[in-house]
Design a protein around this motif. Structure first.
Motif, PDB file in Angstrom:
ATOM      1  N   GLN A 166      32.756 -67.755 -13.447  1.00  0.00           N
ATOM      2  CA  GLN A 166      33.155 -68.617 -14.552  1.00  0.00           C
ATOM      3  C   GLN A 166      34.363 -68.069 -15.317  1.00  0.00           C
ATOM      4  OE1 GLN A 166      31.950 -67.646 -18.081  1.00  0.00           O
ATOM      5  NE2 GLN A 166      33.694 -68.963 -18.610  1.00  0.00           N
ATOM      6  N   SER A 207      37.882 -70.055 -16.054  1.00  0.00           N
ATOM      7  CA  SER A 207      38.438 -70.273 -17.395  1.00  0.00           C
ATOM      8  C   SER A 207      39.858 -69.743 -17.498  1.00  0.00           C
ATOM      9  CB  SER A 207      37.562 -69.585 -18.440  1.00  0.00           C
ATOM     10  OG  SER A 207      36.375 -70.314 -18.660  1.00  0.00           O
ATOM     11  N   ALA A 237      34.048 -73.962 -11.206  1.00  0.00           N
ATOM     12  CA  ALA A 237      33.676 -72.621 -10.745  1.00  0.00           C
ATOM     13  C   ALA A 237      32.736 -72.710  -9.547  1.00  0.00           C
ATOM     14  CB  ALA A 237      33.041 -71.837 -11.888  1.00  0.00           C
ATOM     15  N   GLY A 278      32.237 -75.308 -15.387  1.00  0.00           N
ATOM     16  CA  GLY A 278      31.149 -74.892 -14.503  1.00  0.00           C
ATOM     17  C   GLY A 278      31.225 -75.542 -13.135  1.00  0.00           C
TER      18      GLY A 278
END
Lengths: 111, 111
Positions: free
Chosen positions: B38, B42, B31, B28
């Motif tokens: 997000q 990932s 990001a 988080g």
DNA sequence: TTTTAATATTCCTTGACGGGAATATTCCCA
DNA sequence: TGGGAATATTCCCGTCAAGGAATATTAAAA
């Protein structure tokens, strides 16, 4: 930096750079040793040239390519700022976990 | 080496690595700071992970990512073999040109 | 001055990759 | 135990880059 890394990321181009590590070569020689078609060799050399990784010397109808030192210096300088990661065993994970707990603790309280 | 360079060649991933240079971060946080969605964060972290550039620590439902030293060592080792290019001023161009002339001379003669 | 060698460029096609959106998964907490 | 937060995964789409084939360019040689 991004341009340099991008140029080196392609396998054939990485091979070209490794060939040129031992000295200058013409397009034809590079194509031969790497079993590339001549056009592809030229194209990859163009990308390497645009990235500043190689320079060319024209002799008659041949082009002799050789490495330029600058981008390697640049890479080395960039790497320099990561050395602490393995030179010291600088993890910062413990710090981060404590910081995390601190935030957790504060969640219910104030704020 | 190719895998490492390829992972670093993507701008967002390079940014992630540069963020993590200062210490571990969660998905988080990464990001947020990079203004990525997000899922994209990932995904990039997965590529970096596959390349061995980062490792992950699971704490509850968070994933804390940090750099791994090995690939940087590897890069450093690779660069090592190019240092002679700028440490010494090792050109080899003169050698190559002489070699070239030698071949030219031999062309008409024997063979 | 035609031919041949060395290299660059163009066009086309295909595959890989990154982003967006939606969804799945896992965990904590009320 | 149901809901929300953090993260991962999937699917779809558009773009871009690499390879192949053909062609252009330049220089030397016959």
């Amino acid at each position: 930096m991004k341009t340099i890394l991008n140029a080196l990321a392609e396998p054939n181009r990485l091979h070209i750079v490794e060939l040129l590590r031992d000295g200058p070569l013409t397009v034809g020689e590079i194509a031969d040793r790497l079993e590339l078609n001549q056009p592809q060799a030229s194209k990859h050399l163009r990308v390497l040239s645009n990235a500043g990784l190689v320079e060319v010397l024209a002799i008659a109808n041949r082009r002799i390519y050789k490495l330029r030192p600058e981008p390697f210096k640049e890479l080395d300088f960039w790497l320099e700022s990561y050395r602490h990661i393995w030179i010291e065993r600088f993890d910062r994970l413990d710090d981060y976990l404590q910081e995390l707990k601190r935030k957790e603790g504060n969640r219910d309280d104030k704020q």
